[in-house]
Each structure stands twice: as C-alpha cells, then as structure tokens.
Design a protein around this motif. Structure first.
Motif, PDB file in Angstrom:
ATOM      1  N   TYR A 455       1.137  -1.182  -0.071  1.00 35.73           N
ATOM      2  CA  TYR A 455      -0.036   0.087  -0.033  1.00 35.73           C
ATOM      3  C   TYR A 455       0.852   1.318  -0.039  1.00 35.73           C
ATOM      4  O   TYR A 455       0.567   2.303  -0.619  1.00 35.73           O
ATOM      5  CB  TYR A 455      -1.087   0.088   1.216  1.00 35.73           C
ATOM      6  CG  TYR A 455      -2.099  -1.076   1.206  1.00 35.73           C
ATOM      7  CD1 TYR A 455      -2.544  -1.348   0.094  1.00 35.73           C
ATOM      8  CD2 TYR A 455      -2.672  -1.733   2.102  1.00 35.73           C
ATOM      9  CE1 TYR A 455      -3.498  -2.128  -0.324  1.00 35.73           C
ATOM     10  CE2 TYR A 455      -3.543  -2.556   2.345  1.00 35.73           C
ATOM     11  CZ  TYR A 455      -4.311  -3.079   0.943  1.00 35.73           C
ATOM     12  OH  TYR A 455      -5.072  -4.093   0.876  1.00 35.73           O
ATOM     13  N   THR A 459       0.834   4.161  -2.970  1.00 39.51           N
ATOM     14  CA  THR A 459       0.624   5.492  -2.413  1.00 39.51           C
ATOM     15  C   THR A 459       1.930   6.366  -3.183  1.00 39.51           C
ATOM     16  O   THR A 459       1.610   7.607  -3.744  1.00 39.51           O
ATOM     17  CB  THR A 459       0.651   5.648  -1.050  1.00 39.51           C
ATOM     18  OG1 THR A 459      -0.496   4.912  -0.642  1.00 39.51           O
ATOM     19  CG2 THR A 459       0.214   7.211  -0.728  1.00 39.51           C
ATOM     20  N   ASP A 592      -8.616   4.817  -8.465  1.00 33.88           N
ATOM     21  CA  ASP A 592      -9.580   4.408  -7.268  1.00 33.88           C
ATOM     22  C   ASP A 592      -9.623   2.820  -7.387  1.00 33.88           C
ATOM     23  O   ASP A 592     -10.227   2.611  -8.406  1.00 33.88           O
ATOM     24  CB  ASP A 592     -10.852   5.219  -7.281  1.00 33.88           C
ATOM     25  CG  ASP A 592     -10.648   6.558  -6.827  1.00 33.88           C
ATOM     26  OD1 ASP A 592      -9.993   6.849  -5.798  1.00 33.88           O
ATOM     27  OD2 ASP A 592     -11.377   7.592  -7.412  1.00 33.88           O
ATOM     28  N   GLY A 594     -10.547  -0.232  -5.318  1.00 33.61           N
ATOM     29  CA  GLY A 594     -11.202  -0.596  -4.152  1.00 33.61           C
ATOM     30  C   GLY A 594     -11.188   0.557  -3.128  1.00 33.61           C
ATOM     31  O   GLY A 594     -11.729   1.626  -3.344  1.00 33.61           O
ATOM     32  N   LYS A 595     -10.659   0.379  -1.821  1.00 34.39           N
ATOM     33  CA  LYS A 595     -10.603   1.270  -0.783  1.00 34.39           C
ATOM     34  C   LYS A 595      -9.504   2.224  -0.983  1.00 34.39           C
ATOM     35  O   LYS A 595      -9.233   3.027   0.048  1.00 34.39           O
ATOM     36  CB  LYS A 595     -10.911   0.672   0.678  1.00 34.39           C
ATOM     37  CG  LYS A 595     -12.272   0.115   0.703  1.00 34.39           C
ATOM     38  CD  LYS A 595     -12.220  -0.777   2.120  1.00 34.39           C
ATOM     39  CE  LYS A 595     -13.164  -1.654   2.256  1.00 34.39           C
ATOM     40  NZ  LYS A 595     -13.523  -2.367   3.676  1.00 34.39           N
ATOM     41  N   HIS A 596      -8.540   1.922  -2.079  1.00 34.88           N
ATOM     42  CA  HIS A 596      -7.369   2.675  -1.894  1.00 34.88           C
ATOM     43  C   HIS A 596      -7.207   3.364  -3.115  1.00 34.88           C
ATOM     44  O   HIS A 596      -7.661   2.970  -4.367  1.00 34.88           O
ATOM     45  CB  HIS A 596      -6.168   1.312  -1.705  1.00 34.88           C
ATOM     46  CG  HIS A 596      -6.159   0.715  -0.489  1.00 34.88           C
ATOM     47  ND1 HIS A 596      -5.736   1.221   0.537  1.00 34.88           N
ATOM     48  CD2 HIS A 596      -6.726  -0.416  -0.185  1.00 34.88           C
ATOM     49  CE1 HIS A 596      -5.696   0.265   1.454  1.00 34.88           C
ATOM     50  NE2 HIS A 596      -6.470  -0.840   1.073  1.00 34.88           N
ATOM     51  N   GLN A 597      -6.280   4.435  -2.980  1.00 32.32           N
ATOM     52  CA  GLN A 597      -5.990   5.452  -4.109  1.00 32.32           C
ATOM     53  C   GLN A 597      -4.593   5.153  -4.489  1.00 32.32           C
ATOM     54  O   GLN A 597      -3.631   4.865  -3.789  1.00 32.32           O
ATOM     55  CB  GLN A 597      -5.972   6.798  -3.712  1.00 32.32           C
ATOM     56  CG  GLN A 597      -7.792   7.331  -3.462  1.00 32.32           C
ATOM     57  CD  GLN A 597      -7.696   8.868  -3.519  1.00 32.32           C
ATOM     58  OE1 GLN A 597      -6.907   9.523  -2.827  1.00 32.32           O
ATOM     59  NE2 GLN A 597      -8.660   9.256  -3.927  1.00 32.32           N
ATOM     60  N   SER A 720      -4.935  -4.312  -9.218  1.00 29.21           N
ATOM     61  CA  SER A 720      -5.779  -4.855  -7.962  1.00 29.21           C
ATOM     62  C   SER A 720      -5.028  -6.185  -7.673  1.00 29.21           C
ATOM     63  O   SER A 720      -5.262  -6.512  -6.433  1.00 29.21           O
ATOM     64  CB  SER A 720      -7.245  -4.850  -8.387  1.00 29.21           C
ATOM     65  OG  SER A 720      -7.746  -3.768  -8.807  1.00 29.21           O
ATOM     66  N   ASN A 724      -3.830  -7.335  -3.998  1.00 33.50           N
ATOM     67  CA  ASN A 724      -4.726  -8.211  -3.459  1.00 33.50           C
ATOM     68  C   ASN A 724      -4.148  -8.906  -2.213  1.00 33.50           C
ATOM     69  O   ASN A 724      -3.339  -9.860  -2.372  1.00 33.50           O
ATOM     70  CB  ASN A 724      -5.498  -8.994  -4.296  1.00 33.50           C
ATOM     71  CG  ASN A 724      -6.549  -9.982  -3.704  1.00 33.50           C
ATOM     72  OD1 ASN A 724      -6.774 -10.013  -2.696  1.00 33.50           O
ATOM     73  ND2 ASN A 724      -7.501 -10.106  -4.690  1.00 33.50           N
TER      74      ASN A 724
END
Length: 741
Positions: A455, A459, A592, A594-597, A720, A724
C-alpha cells in the motif's frame, strides 16, 4: 618466470651436483614453449641427462638437430584433414549444450560404443557440474573427470561475498545495513544450515523501525544463540581479529559439510582452500601489520582468490566416459569426441582476458617472453590433433551472446566451414531425456507487513516498469519492490546505454522545447552532439576521460544520437512541421482501486506535434523486428499481463497519463498517436518509427471515452491483483535450466 630463473641457474646446479642426471620424455607432436625448448637443448649439450622420443618408442635423442623445434616443423593444416566425420551443432543457450551432449552420449551407448571410447572436451568449465549430473542418469558412476574447476563457479563463494558486503557497510556506517542483513539471511546455504525459522520477524521489526539500518539489539535478541552470530561479532577495524572471525565461520561451515561430504565435495574443497588462504594472510598480517587497513584489504584479497584460484575436480574411472579440459586433450585419443563451447574467446581463449599483461608485445617478443600467438598456436595444434585422431567429432557452439559467452563461433569452425561443405545443425527447445522431477515454484503468502508495504508503494507510485516486473516474475517484484533489494544485480550495458541516450537527447532538444524543429536547429545539434554525448558519459561514469570498455559505450551512444538527428532531419527536409512539447515529461494521476487510491506515474520520453497531430514517443535502443504494433480487441487484457507486451503496455499507460494530465486537458478531443522510435533491423544507421494500430479498423487514434471503456478496466484489474492480500507471491515457472544463467 620460474622456468627462466631455473635455466639461468642450470649450469651452476649441474656443476655442483655432477652425479645428478635428468631423464625427460617428450613427443615430437607436442608443442613446447621457448623455455622448455631451451631447457631440453641444454640437457643435450651438457650431456647431463637422457631425452627420449615417445613417438619412436623411447629412442634416445643425442643431437640437438634431432630435437623438435616448432618453428621448423610444418603443422598439419585443417584442409589437409578428412572432415566428413565432423558434425557442427549450433544452440541458442549455454546450458542447451548439456542437453545435446546427453542425447549424443545416450545414442552412442545405445549403439554399443564403450564409455571409455567417448571423450567430452569442455571449452567452458562452467558446464562441468550440470553435465556430470546429466550424464549420471545414463552412465551412473561410469564417468571419469579431470578438470581444474574455477572457484568462482562454486555458488558458496556468493555466501562469503554477502558476508563481506555486510562487514564493509558495518565498517563504513558503524551499524548493520538492513538490506545486507536480509541478503545474507536469504542466502541458500545460510537458510539451509543456520536459519530454521521464518525470516519475516526481522523484516517486520525492520519495517517498524522505518530505517535503513537494523539495530544490534534486534540481532542480539534473535540471533545471539545462533552460530551465524559469529559473523555479526567480527571486529572489522582489527585485521587480526577480523581474519580470526572469518576462519571461525569457515570451520563452522566445514563441520556441517563434513557430515555429508559426498554431496558437498566442492564446497568442502572451497572452504579448505579459503581457510589455508586466510591462514597465510594471518601470518602475513602478523609480520607486516602496518600495511593492512582492515576489512577492505581482506575483501580485495578475497576477490583475487575468487578470480584466480581453481580446485582440482578429479574422479578416476578407467572404464568410464572421459570429461576433460581442452588442453588435456593432447594426452588422450578418443574414437568419439564431443567439444562444447567452441566459441570465439573460449577456444582459443580471449587473448585480453587470458594473457592480460602490462608488458607491451614488442618487449615481450624481444626478451623471449611468452606471447599470445604461441598460446593460440597450441590450441590450433591440439584441435588439429583431435580432428585427425577421432572417428566422429561433434562441435557445439552457442549462437547468442550473454554474460558467459560471445555467441560468435570460433575461428576454428570458420576454418572447417571454408575447407569443407559441412552444414550447421541448429538445435533449440531440447528437453532432457530423463527429466521427470517437478520443479515447484516458490510461493510467499502476503503477511500484514507485506500488505502495508504494498500500500505504501502504491501511494508513492506504481509505474509501467513495476507492473512489467510483476508480469515477468512476481518473485523478482517481491525482492526488488517489497524487500528493496535493487542493488543485487549490476546495471547491464544495455541499461547504461539507454540512460545515457535519454539524457543526451533531453539536453540536445531542450533549447528547442516549445519551438518548431528547423534545419538550423538540426545543424546546431549536428555540431554539438559529440561534445554533449561525451559530457553525459563522463558524468555518468564519474571519470575525467573515456577509456577501456567506455570507448565502446561512447561509440554506441554517439552512433544512435547521430542516426536520431538524421531521422529527424529527413522529416524536416520533406516539409513536415514538428513542434517539441515535452521532454522526459514526468506525469502522474490517481486511480481509485477498491478502498485505496493508487498513484500511477511514468516518465514520457517525448511529446510533440507532427503536422498538428500529438505524438507520444518512447525511445528504444534495441533493434526492432517489426514495423508496426497491432492491438486486437480480443487481446487487450493480455497486454497488461504478458511481459512480452511490455512496450505496448508502457505506451498505453503513457496515453492515459496524457489524457489525465492538467497540461493537456484541453486536447482530449484530439487524441494522440503513440509510437516507438528504435533502430531498424538489417539497415545500418537507420531509425524507424513504429506506430501502434488499434483494433480491426486499424485506427491510429482512440478517444478518451474508448480508453476508459476498453483499456482502463484491464489496467485497474492488474494493479488490483498485485495489491490483493489474498493473492500470494508466486514465482513464475522457469525452465529447469534457466537458473544456470
């Protein structure tokens, strides 16, 4: 040098020892060097020994005129030898030679040929171990080997290299560098014999510390009771104690290997030789302590040890198939001979690598020192002897260059081809006859710390090269991106050339940015490109002048830049208008997922306008075999998953970044052309534009709406999968022999 000193002292030695007689046996077909010839002549002249000719059943030589001097004997020429018993085989990969040899030997044994009548002559000793293991399947232990095996080919030397890297950084920073510890603890031998637990706890602790260094408190906590702690306790500033620490670890490893000496013979020989080397160094340090500076000196000596020392790898079996070195082939005659690695620079050896010397050729020749022509003549002489004495001969060479081999057939094969009408048999995609064992890929489940690291990477930014690395092999992605072990591999020549070309073109074209390219600008670039190229290379290599292999680097880059300017000039002469918009344009956008940028970014080599049409251009230095890239509608997902589509994927991501860039938002209704610029195949000094064509209509453009609908979902899907948590890191299956490269 020792031989020359011995000859100079021979007269005095024989006068003082009048009762000593020297007996020598030699063959007239044997090539002798100048010192050997001089020595034999002196023995004859002084009548202090007996010299026998083995070719004439031990006839005593009494006269120097009867003695063979190679300059007076006419050598056997290749075109004087019957050549129809020779078969030349070309392979594309180094290790494929093992497959060919295995099949040839299997066929010979099946046809009733006794193993001792088969000789395998290794041009490159690198193949010794894989070849021996392969032939054991056919012959069991019915194999005889006599090879001086280079220590640098034994994998355990990388373990000690990792240890020295760790200690060198410790000496420099007075702390343990995190990447060096991970590299050492990930080493195959260390993991097998010292680390019984999972390494993830150290990685987790390191991530928590958020530092490039791992505190000694963590090392002491987890490794204090482990034998590997010997390495971490070595005092790098004290040469004596440093050597003692290294010897202690060598002995600890030897104890482990002795328990299974049959399977660890080479490793044991390596450790024994290294221990003797270190003991000698210890004595030397004791005598001349002030001349040593610590771990740096020991590491330099270790590198010298690796590059020069050899281990005799000998297994005698009179009834077995023979695996020998090329030079040893003089003493043997085989009915069936297979020679591997018959490549230029191997047979005969590269004169620069093998006979590198600071003494100029003219001086060596004047003072009767050995010169490379004499050594090459020995190889030619032995080769002719093999051709003459064997019933069937197989010459195998590699036709593709790599780090181990030039990929160019030996001049000896060229001579055979000129002297006969032999055809070359090309082999590829051989499978081993007896390979039944499965090779299971490495699977790494994503831990919490790995997921957080992924993550963090997303970012910071995911680039086309990161996605390509995952597509090529997820395990490499894990090593380089998650663990951050980027410095494990050296930058290749191709990568160096690419970086320098990009920087040179950026400097050359920067004054034209925002302007149309004119003939005046072209002439200005023609005038300056050599100076700018040289300046960029000097800055890159961090030197004050170009020398050695960097001369080749300069030549390649200069030639590419020259051709690139000529390519540009051709369009201007034809009346086309080219406006430079951006150079080495760094661009990014947020996805974007899922829930992450996720921050998607890339550096676009060049954006220009060609007769009013926007072009996104990517420079490539590799020669292109195609003139256009076609993207079928049914293979779009494959573009973002198959590593073979690297260039297409890169351009498609650049196109999306262009669509989303605030600089070009007003141009969405005028979509760009995307294309590659690279050298053209089969044409010297020619640069080619390779456009990307879309779908069955063969469009050069696609709209933003079309991209979002067709391409973007495939890109998001691939990213993704990388992020994952439920999808583990799975090593991409590689052929059983690819690991040897």
């Amino acid at each position: 040098m020792i031989f020359r000193i011995a000859i100079s002292r021979l007269n005095n030695f024989l006068l003082k020892n009048s009762d000593i007689r020297i007996i020598l046996f030699f063959s007239k077909s044997q090539l002798l060097n100048k010192c050997e010839i001089e020595f034999i002549k002196k023995i004859i002249q002084l009548k202090k020994g007996s010299i026998y000719d083995l070719d004439k059943k031990n006839i005593l030589i009494k006269n120097t005129f009867d003695f063979f001097i190679k300059k007076k004997i006419k050598p056997t020429l290749i075109n004087d030898i019957y050549l129809n018993h020779i078969k030349i085989i070309s392979v594309s990969k180094e290790i494929e030679q093992v497959k060919i040899v295995e099949k040839l030997v299997y066929k010979m044994i099946k046809n009733g040929i006794n193993p001792y009548k088969i000789g395998i002559i290794l041009g490159d000793k690198y193949l010794t171990i894989p070849l021996f293991n392969s032939l054991k399947k056919i012959l069991s232990n019915n194999i005889s080997i006599s090879i001086d095996y280079p220590i640098k080919n034994i994998p355990i030397h990388y373990t000690f290299f990792s240890i020295f890297e760790l200690l060198l950084k410790k000496e420099k920073f007075k702390k343990f560098y995190g990447k060096d510890i991970l590299r050492l603890l990930s080493d195959g031998y260390i993991k097998k014999f010292f680390i019984k637990k999972n390494l993830s706890f150290i990685v987790d602790k390191w991530n928590v510390e958020n530092s490039n260094f791992i505190p000694e408190s963590i090392i002491n906590k987890y490794l204090s009771k482990n034998d590997i702690n010997i390495i971490f306790q070595i005092q790098t500033h004290d040469t004596k104690k440093c050597i003692i620490g290294i010897i202690s670890f060598i002995r600890k490893l030897k104890i482990i290997f002795i328990s299974n000496s049959k399977n660890n013979l080479l490793e044991l020989k390596f450790l024994s030789k290294l221990e003797i080397y270190m003991q000698k160094l210890r004595i030397l340090v004791r005598k001349t302590e002030k001349n040593f500076l610590g771990i740096k000196d020991i590491f330099n000596i270790y590198q010298q040890f690796i590059n020069t020392e050899k281990i005799p790898y000998i297994r005698k079996n009179p009834k077995g198939l023979n695996i020998i070195e090329f030079i040893d082939s003089y003493f043997e005659n085989f009915e069936n001979t297979i020679i591997t690695s018959v490549n230029e620079g191997v047979i005969p050896p590269d004169r620069i690598k093998k006979y590198n010397t600071f003494i100029p050729f003219d001086i060596r020749n004047q003072f009767n020192l050995s010169i490379f022509q004499e050594n090459e003549e020995i190889y030619h002489h032995y080769f002719r002897k093999i051709l003459k004495n064997s019933k069937d001969i197989y010459l195998i060479y590699k036709n593709q260059p790599d780090e181990l081999n030039s990929g160019e057939k030996s001049r000896l094969i060229h001579q055979i081809e000129i002297s006969s009408k032999l055809s070359i048999e090309k082999k590829k995609n051989f499978s081993f006859l007896f390979s039944k064992s499965k090779i299971y890929p490495i699977v790494i489940k994503k831990t919490e710390s790995m997921i957080q690291r992924l993550y963090k990477i997303s970012t910071h930014g995911i680039s086309p090269s990161s996605i390509y690395l995952y597509n090529y092999n997820p395990l490499l992605f894990y090593y380089k991106k998650i663990l951050g072990l980027n410095d494990l591999e050296k930058i290749s020549m191709k990568q160096q050339v690419g970086k320098i070309i990009h920087k040179t073109l950026e400097i050359l074209y920067h004054p034209i940015k925002g302007y149309l390219i004119t003939i005046d600008w072209i002439n200005e670039m023609k005038k300056n490109y050599e100076y700018i190229t040289e300046k960029v290379i000097l800055k890159y290599i961090k030197n004050s002048f170009i020398k050695g292999k960097n001369i080749l680097l300069y030549s390649i880059v200069k030639n590419y830049i020259k051709n690139f300017i000529s390519w540009e000039e051709g369009f201007v002469h034809k009346g086309h208008q080219i406006l430079i918009k951006e150079l080495e344009c760094s661009s990014s956008t947020i996805l974007d997922i899922g829930k992450h940028q996720v921050n998607l970014y890339g550096i676009i080599d060049r954006i220009d306008e060609y007769d009013g049409i926007t072009r996104i251009i990517d420079y490539k230095i590799g020669i292109s075999k195609i003139k256009k890239i076609h993207i079928p509608l049914n293979k779009i997902e494959n573009i973002f998953q198959d590593p073979d589509n690297k260039n297409t994927m890169q351009l498609l991501i650049y196109m999306y970044l262009w669509f989303k860039s605030p600089i070009f938002l007003g141009l969405k209704n005028s979509p760009p052309i995307i294309s590659i610029v690279s050298p053209e195949k089969d044409k010297n000094n020619s640069i080619l534009t390779i456009p990307v064509i879309f779908f069955h209509q063969k469009k050069k453009f696609i709209t933003y709406e079309c991209y979002v609908k067709i391409f973007l979902p495939c890109l998001i899907n691939r990213i993704s999968e990388i992020l994952n948590p439920k999808i583990p890191i799975i090593e991409k299956k590689i052929g059983i022999f690819d690991k040897f490269f």
